[in-house]
Design a protein around this motif. Structure first.
Motif, PDB file in Angstrom:
ATOM      1  N   THR A  71       0.984  -1.237  -0.292  1.00  0.00           N
ATOM      2  CA  THR A  71      -0.147  -0.102  -0.237  1.00  0.00           C
ATOM      3  C   THR A  71       0.994   1.282   0.599  1.00  0.00           C
ATOM      4  O   THR A  71       1.585   1.042   0.650  1.00  0.00           O
ATOM      5  CB  THR A  71      -1.147  -0.408   1.073  1.00  0.00           C
ATOM      6  N   LEU A  72       0.175   2.263  -0.785  1.00  0.00           N
ATOM      7  CA  LEU A  72       0.910   3.323  -0.539  1.00  0.00           C
ATOM      8  C   LEU A  72       1.766   4.044   1.018  1.00  0.00           C
ATOM      9  O   LEU A  72       2.647   4.392   0.824  1.00  0.00           O
ATOM     10  CB  LEU A  72      -0.367   4.525  -1.237  1.00  0.00           C
ATOM     11  N   ASP A  73       1.257   3.840   1.787  1.00  0.00           N
ATOM     12  CA  ASP A  73       1.898   3.765   2.699  1.00  0.00           C
ATOM     13  C   ASP A  73       2.947   3.106   3.769  1.00  0.00           C
ATOM     14  O   ASP A  73       3.382   3.582   4.329  1.00  0.00           O
ATOM     15  CB  ASP A  73       0.917   3.714   4.458  1.00  0.00           C
ATOM     16  N   LYS A  74       3.202   2.441   2.292  1.00  0.00           N
ATOM     17  CA  LYS A  74       4.390   1.228   2.461  1.00  0.00           C
ATOM     18  C   LYS A  74       5.642   1.964   2.427  1.00  0.00           C
ATOM     19  O   LYS A  74       7.181   1.397   2.898  1.00  0.00           O
ATOM     20  CB  LYS A  74       4.392   0.011   2.163  1.00  0.00           C
ATOM     21  N   GLN A  75       5.477   3.041   1.001  1.00  0.00           N
ATOM     22  CA  GLN A  75       6.753   3.330   0.723  1.00  0.00           C
ATOM     23  C   GLN A  75       7.653   4.263   1.472  1.00  0.00           C
ATOM     24  O   GLN A  75       8.854   3.999   1.578  1.00  0.00           O
ATOM     25  CB  GLN A  75       6.222   4.291  -0.773  1.00  0.00           C
ATOM     26  N   PRO A  76       7.240   5.233   2.436  1.00  0.00           N
ATOM     27  CA  PRO A  76       8.569   5.512   4.044  1.00  0.00           C
ATOM     28  C   PRO A  76       9.368   4.848   4.168  1.00  0.00           C
ATOM     29  O   PRO A  76      10.836   4.662   4.203  1.00  0.00           O
ATOM     30  CB  PRO A  76       7.418   6.392   4.869  1.00  0.00           C
ATOM     31  N   LEU A  77       8.319   3.437   4.239  1.00  0.00           N
ATOM     32  CA  LEU A  77       9.155   2.336   4.808  1.00  0.00           C
ATOM     33  C   LEU A  77       9.152   1.066   4.069  1.00  0.00           C
ATOM     34  O   LEU A  77      10.963   0.787   4.610  1.00  0.00           O
ATOM     35  CB  LEU A  77       8.040   1.069   5.512  1.00  0.00           C
ATOM     36  N   LEU A  78       9.526   1.721   2.578  1.00  0.00           N
ATOM     37  CA  LEU A  78      10.690   0.868   1.929  1.00  0.00           C
ATOM     38  C   LEU A  78      11.911   1.631   1.528  1.00  0.00           C
ATOM     39  O   LEU A  78      13.203   1.549   1.620  1.00  0.00           O
ATOM     40  CB  LEU A  78      10.429   0.718  -0.070  1.00  0.00           C
ATOM     41  N   ASP A  79      11.519   3.638   2.185  1.00  0.00           N
ATOM     42  CA  ASP A  79      12.561   4.341   1.630  1.00  0.00           C
ATOM     43  C   ASP A  79      14.181   4.041   3.123  1.00  0.00           C
ATOM     44  O   ASP A  79      14.766   3.519   2.479  1.00  0.00           O
ATOM     45  CB  ASP A  79      12.680   5.917   1.526  1.00  0.00           C
ATOM     46  N   ARG A  80      13.294   3.803   3.361  1.00  0.00           N
ATOM     47  CA  ARG A  80      13.851   3.672   5.665  1.00  0.00           C
ATOM     48  C   ARG A  80      14.856   2.312   5.391  1.00  0.00           C
ATOM     49  O   ARG A  80      15.868   2.662   5.864  1.00  0.00           O
ATOM     50  CB  ARG A  80      12.579   3.488   6.245  1.00  0.00           C
ATOM     51  N   ALA A  81      13.930   1.211   4.487  1.00  0.00           N
ATOM     52  CA  ALA A  81      14.795  -0.201   4.360  1.00  0.00           C
ATOM     53  C   ALA A  81      15.925  -0.155   3.785  1.00  0.00           C
ATOM     54  O   ALA A  81      16.974  -0.383   4.269  1.00  0.00           O
ATOM     55  CB  ALA A  81      13.710  -1.406   3.957  1.00  0.00           C
ATOM     56  N   MET A  82      15.602   0.399   2.718  1.00  0.00           N
ATOM     57  CA  MET A  82      17.101   0.757   1.767  1.00  0.00           C
ATOM     58  C   MET A  82      18.210   1.414   2.722  1.00  0.00           C
ATOM     59  O   MET A  82      19.406   1.376   2.449  1.00  0.00           O
ATOM     60  CB  MET A  82      16.724   1.065   1.160  1.00  0.00           C
ATOM     61  N   ALA A  83      17.875   3.061   3.819  1.00  0.00           N
ATOM     62  CA  ALA A  83      18.887   3.192   3.967  1.00  0.00           C
ATOM     63  C   ALA A  83      19.699   3.298   5.250  1.00  0.00           C
ATOM     64  O   ALA A  83      20.457   3.243   5.346  1.00  0.00           O
ATOM     65  CB  ALA A  83      17.999   5.093   4.525  1.00  0.00           C
ATOM     66  N   GLU A  84      18.932   1.783   5.948  1.00  0.00           N
ATOM     67  CA  GLU A  84      19.194   1.298   7.063  1.00  0.00           C
ATOM     68  C   GLU A  84      19.766  -0.379   6.683  1.00  0.00           C
ATOM     69  O   GLU A  84      20.275  -1.336   7.375  1.00  0.00           O
ATOM     70  CB  GLU A  84      18.493   0.954   8.234  1.00  0.00           C
ATOM     71  N   SER A  85      20.083  -0.209   4.912  1.00  0.00           N
ATOM     72  CA  SER A  85      20.497  -1.650   4.746  1.00  0.00           C
ATOM     73  C   SER A  85      21.604  -1.918   4.745  1.00  0.00           C
ATOM     74  O   SER A  85      22.662  -2.910   4.582  1.00  0.00           O
ATOM     75  CB  SER A  85      20.100  -2.446   3.308  1.00  0.00           C
ATOM     76  N   GLY A  86      22.876  -0.554   4.715  1.00  0.00           N
ATOM     77  CA  GLY A  86      24.121  -0.494   5.096  1.00  0.00           C
ATOM     78  C   GLY A  86      24.673  -1.128   3.525  1.00  0.00           C
ATOM     79  O   GLY A  86      25.543  -2.013   3.216  1.00  0.00           O
ATOM     80  N   GLY A  87      23.905  -0.825   2.283  1.00  0.00           N
ATOM     81  CA  GLY A  87      24.137  -0.796   1.074  1.00  0.00           C
ATOM     82  C   GLY A  87      23.874  -2.395   0.356  1.00  0.00           C
ATOM     83  O   GLY A  87      24.229  -3.243  -0.822  1.00  0.00           O
ATOM     84  N   ALA A  88      23.142  -3.682   1.194  1.00  0.00           N
ATOM     85  CA  ALA A  88      22.435  -4.790   1.299  1.00  0.00           C
ATOM     86  C   ALA A  88      21.394  -4.332  -0.051  1.00  0.00           C
ATOM     87  O   ALA A  88      20.554  -5.345  -0.905  1.00  0.00           O
ATOM     88  CB  ALA A  88      21.872  -5.214   1.872  1.00  0.00           C
ATOM     89  N   ILE A  89      21.058  -3.122  -0.135  1.00  0.00           N
ATOM     90  CA  ILE A  89      19.378  -2.770  -0.847  1.00  0.00           C
ATOM     91  C   ILE A  89      19.893  -1.511  -1.274  1.00  0.00           C
ATOM     92  O   ILE A  89      20.487  -0.673  -1.514  1.00  0.00           O
ATOM     93  CB  ILE A  89      18.251  -2.231  -0.421  1.00  0.00           C
ATOM     94  N   LEU A  90      20.329  -1.971  -3.074  1.00  0.00           N
ATOM     95  CA  LEU A  90      20.764  -0.868  -3.905  1.00  0.00           C
ATOM     96  C   LEU A  90      19.653   0.471  -4.584  1.00  0.00           C
ATOM     97  O   LEU A  90      20.243   1.122  -5.153  1.00  0.00           O
ATOM     98  CB  LEU A  90      22.144  -1.631  -5.133  1.00  0.00           C
ATOM     99  N   ALA A  91      18.823  -0.109  -4.923  1.00  0.00           N
ATOM    100  CA  ALA A  91      17.717   0.483  -5.403  1.00  0.00           C
ATOM    101  C   ALA A  91      16.288   0.127  -5.389  1.00  0.00           C
ATOM    102  O   ALA A  91      16.033  -1.037  -5.172  1.00  0.00           O
ATOM    103  CB  ALA A  91      18.282   1.032  -6.956  1.00  0.00           C
ATOM    104  N   ILE A  92      15.402   1.107  -5.437  1.00  0.00           N
ATOM    105  CA  ILE A  92      13.900   1.248  -5.374  1.00  0.00           C
ATOM    106  C   ILE A  92      13.589   1.755  -6.026  1.00  0.00           C
ATOM    107  O   ILE A  92      13.146   2.744  -6.238  1.00  0.00           O
ATOM    108  CB  ILE A  92      13.624   1.838  -4.049  1.00  0.00           C
ATOM    109  N   GLU A  93      12.455   1.041  -7.576  1.00  0.00           N
ATOM    110  CA  GLU A  93      11.815   1.624  -8.934  1.00  0.00           C
ATOM    111  C   GLU A  93      10.421   1.225  -8.629  1.00  0.00           C
ATOM    112  O   GLU A  93       9.566   0.205  -8.270  1.00  0.00           O
ATOM    113  CB  GLU A  93      12.173   1.597  -9.674  1.00  0.00           C
ATOM    114  N   PRO A  94       9.531   2.823  -8.695  1.00  0.00           N
ATOM    115  CA  PRO A  94       8.179   2.076  -9.283  1.00  0.00           C
ATOM    116  C   PRO A  94       8.424   0.836 -10.481  1.00  0.00           C
ATOM    117  O   PRO A  94       9.013   1.387 -11.599  1.00  0.00           O
ATOM    118  CB  PRO A  94       7.262   3.610 -10.194  1.00  0.00           C
ATOM    119  N   GLU A  95       6.848  -0.160 -11.181  1.00  0.00           N
ATOM    120  CA  GLU A  95       7.180  -1.736 -11.645  1.00  0.00           C
ATOM    121  C   GLU A  95       6.238  -0.528 -12.356  1.00  0.00           C
ATOM    122  O   GLU A  95       5.304   0.529 -12.727  1.00  0.00           O
ATOM    123  CB  GLU A  95       6.472  -2.035 -11.065  1.00  0.00           C
TER     124      GLU A  95
END
Length: 452
Positions: A71-95
Motif C-alpha cells: 500500500t502507498l503508506d509503505k513507501q516511506p518504510l521501503l525508503d527507510r529499509a534501503m537507507a538502513e540496509s548498509g548497501g544490501a538494498i541498492l535501488a527501489i523503483e516503481p514498476e
C-alpha cells in the motif's frame, strides 16, 4: 524525470546487492512488514507458485531483484529499509507497464507459397567502451568518406526481392546462406507465448512457462508466435517460404505479456530470471514502454542485464516504435535503453530506416546497437491463419536473436560478453546514421563463395 502515473502499476522493484540478497530481504521484512512469497523453481511449468498479494514480496534469486506489492503508506518504510540496509538494498523503483512492440503498420497477410571466463577479456566497463568506440569509429569513417558505399551483397534500394523460397529478411541477414542452425544453443523468447499447436513447431524442442497470472503459455495474441517464428522457425515450413533464422535452437518460451499484449516489469524480470536459471545464452524481448527525452534508464533492469551477462546470457530488446519520421524521432524505449541490453532498430527491404523505429538520442545506454529487418515481415501466426506479415522493431529483434544463436554455434558455444561483442562485429554497415541503425544490419555467419 518522474514516470507517468498511468504507466506504473503501484508495485515496486527492489535491486538487492549480489551476495547479500537475504540480508536485504530481511531488512524489508523487518522494517516494511512484508511477507515473502515463494518463487517457482526453474523446472516448474505452471507459472508463479507464489501469490503476490498486498504487502508481499517475491525474490528472483538469479538476478537479485525483488518485486513488491504494498500500500502507498509503505513507501516511506521501503525508503527507510534501503537507507538502513548498509548497501544490501541498492535501488527501489516503481514498476512500469510494458507492451508488445510489433503492432504498428500491420500489413495485409502475405500470400504464401505451397510447399567462459569471458569477463577477464570483456569486463562491463571495457565492453561499454568497446561498443561506443566501435560506433564512433564507424561514424568517423563514414563522415570522412562523405557517404558509405553499397556493400557487396547489400540489396540495391528499390530492387525487387523474390520471396518465393525465403523472406526478404532471411535473405538480407544472410541466414539463407548460413551452414549453421543454432544447434546446442538455448534461446528464450519472452513475449505473449506461442501457439503450441502450430504445425511448424510440432517437432521443435520447446520448454515453456507462463508468468501471466491466469493465462497459459498458449498464445491468444499472436505477437509471441510471430516473434518466435522469426527467431527459430523451420527451414521448410508447412505452407510458406522460409521465415525463421535458427531452426535447431532449444527454444524457451516465457509468456510475460498477456493475450492483450501488455505486461509489467515484474513479469519480464521473472522471465529473465527463469532464462538465466535455465542457462539460455540469448533472450529476445520484443516489448517495451516509451520514455521521454532526457529520461534515464532503469537501474534495476541495467543491473539485472549485467548479472545476466555475467552468467552467460545476452539480453536483446526492441528499440521501440515511437518515431514518426521525418517529423519526430523518439528515444530508445525501456528497457532497451539500458547500456547492457542490446537495442535493435528496424529497417525495410530497401535498407532504409523504418519510419516508426526509435533512435539513439541519448548517451549512456540510449543508443541503438544494431538493426534487423522489421517492415512487412512474414512469420508464423496462431491458427487457423498460421502466417501473417507484421512490422515493428519487434520483428527486427528476433532476427538479431536468431543470428546470435548461429554465431554462438559457429564460435564453439560462446556466450555472455564475448557473444555480445561478436554480434556487434557481425554487421553490415549501412548508408544510415549510427543514431538510427547502430553498427549496421546483423549478418549471419556463412561461407563466402569465391568465383573461380
Amino acid at each position: 524525470m518522474p514516470l507517468n502515473k498511468h504507466k506504473v502499476t503501484g508495485r515496486y522493484l527492489v535491486l538487492l546487492c549480489e551476495g547479500r540478497t537475504q540480508e536485504g530481504v530481511t531488512k524489508l521484512i523487518d522494517i516494511a512488514g512484508l511477507s515473502l512469497a515463494r518463487a517457482p523453481s526453474r523446472r516448474s511449468k505452471t507459472g508463479k507458485s507464489g501469490v503476490l498479494t498486498a504487502q508481499c514480496a517475491i525474490v528472483f534469486n538469479s538476478i537479485g531483484v525483488a518485486l513488491i506489492r504494498c500500500t502507498l503508506d509503505k513507501q516511506p518504510l521501503l525508503d527507510r529499509a534501503m537507507a538502513e540496509s548498509g548497501g544490501a538494498i541498492l535501488a527501489i523503483e516503481p514498476e512500469r507497464r510494458v507492451y508488445a512492440t510489433g503492432r504498428r503498420q500491420v500489413s495485409v497477410p502475405t500470400p504464401v507459397q505451397p510447399g567462459s571466463k569471458s569477463e577477464t577479456i570483456f569486463g562491463d566497463a571495457l565492453l561499454q567502451t568497446y561498443l561506443k568506440g566501435y560506433r564512433d569509429a564507424v561514424d568517423d569513417l563514414a563522415g570522412r568518406l562523405g557517404a558509405v558505399p553499397r556493400q557487396p551483397g547489400e540489396p540495391r534500394p528499390g530492387a525487387a526481392v523474390d520471396e518465393s523460397l525465403s523472406t526478404w529478411g532471411i535473405q538480407a541477414t544472410k541466414a539463407v546462406l548460413s551452414q549453421y542452425s543454432g544447434t546446442g544453443v538455448r534461446l528464450a523468447v519472452l513475449d505473449t507465448g506461442l501457439d503450441l499447436q502450430h504445425p511448424d513447431f510440432s517437432s521443435h524442442s520447446i520448454t515453456s512457462r507462463s508468468f501471466v497470472d491466469g493465462q497459459t503459455v498458449q498464445d491468444g495474441n499472436g505477437h509471441g508466435t510471430h516473434c518466435a517464428g522469426i527467431a527459430c522457425g523451420p527451414v521448410q515450413p508447412s505452407a510458406a517460404p522460409r521465415y525463421g533464422v535458427a531452426s535447431s535452437v532449444q527454444l524457451y518460451v516465457g509468456k510475460v505479456l498477456s493475450d492483450e499484449g501488455s505486461g509489467d516489469d515484474g513479469g519480464v524480470l521473472e522471465g529473465i530470471n527463469w532464462a538465466v536459471e535455465n542457462q539460455c545464452q540469448i533472450i529476445s524481448m520484443s516489448l517495451g514502454s516509451p520514455v521521454q527525452p532526457g529520461q534515464g534508464y532503469s537501474k534495476v533492469f541495467e543491473e539485472a542485464a549485467r548479472r545476466a551477462l555475467k552468467a552467460g546470457t545476452v539480453v536483446i530488446a526492441a528499440a521501440g516504435n515511437d518515431s514518426q519520421r521525418d517529423t519526430l524521432i523518439a528515444p530508445v524505449s525501456h528497457p532497451a535503453n539500458c547500456p547492457s541490453i542490446m537495442a535493435v532498430a528496424a529497417i525495410d527491404k530497401h535498407m532504409q530506416i523504418a519510419p516508426f523505429s526509435s533512435g539513439g538520442l541519448e548517451g549512456d545506454g540510449g543508443q541503438v546497437d544494431v538493426a534487423g529487418p522489421g517492415v512487412d515481415i512474414l512469420s508464423s501466426w496462431p491458427g487457423p491463419e498460421h502466417y501473417r506479415s507484421l512490422s515493428g522493431t519487434s520483428m527486427a529483434t528476433p532476427f538479431v536473436a536468431g543470428v546470435a544463436a548461429l554465431l554462438a554455434e559457429a564460435d564453439g558455444g560462446i556466450s555472455g560478453h564475448v557473444l555480445l561483442s561478436r554480434i556487434v562485429q557481425s554487421t553490415l554497415r549501412l548508408a544510415l546514421p549510427s543514431r538510427d541503425v547502430g553498427a549496421g544490419l546483423i549478418q549471419a555467419p556463412h561461407e563466402e563463395k569465391v568465383a573461380l
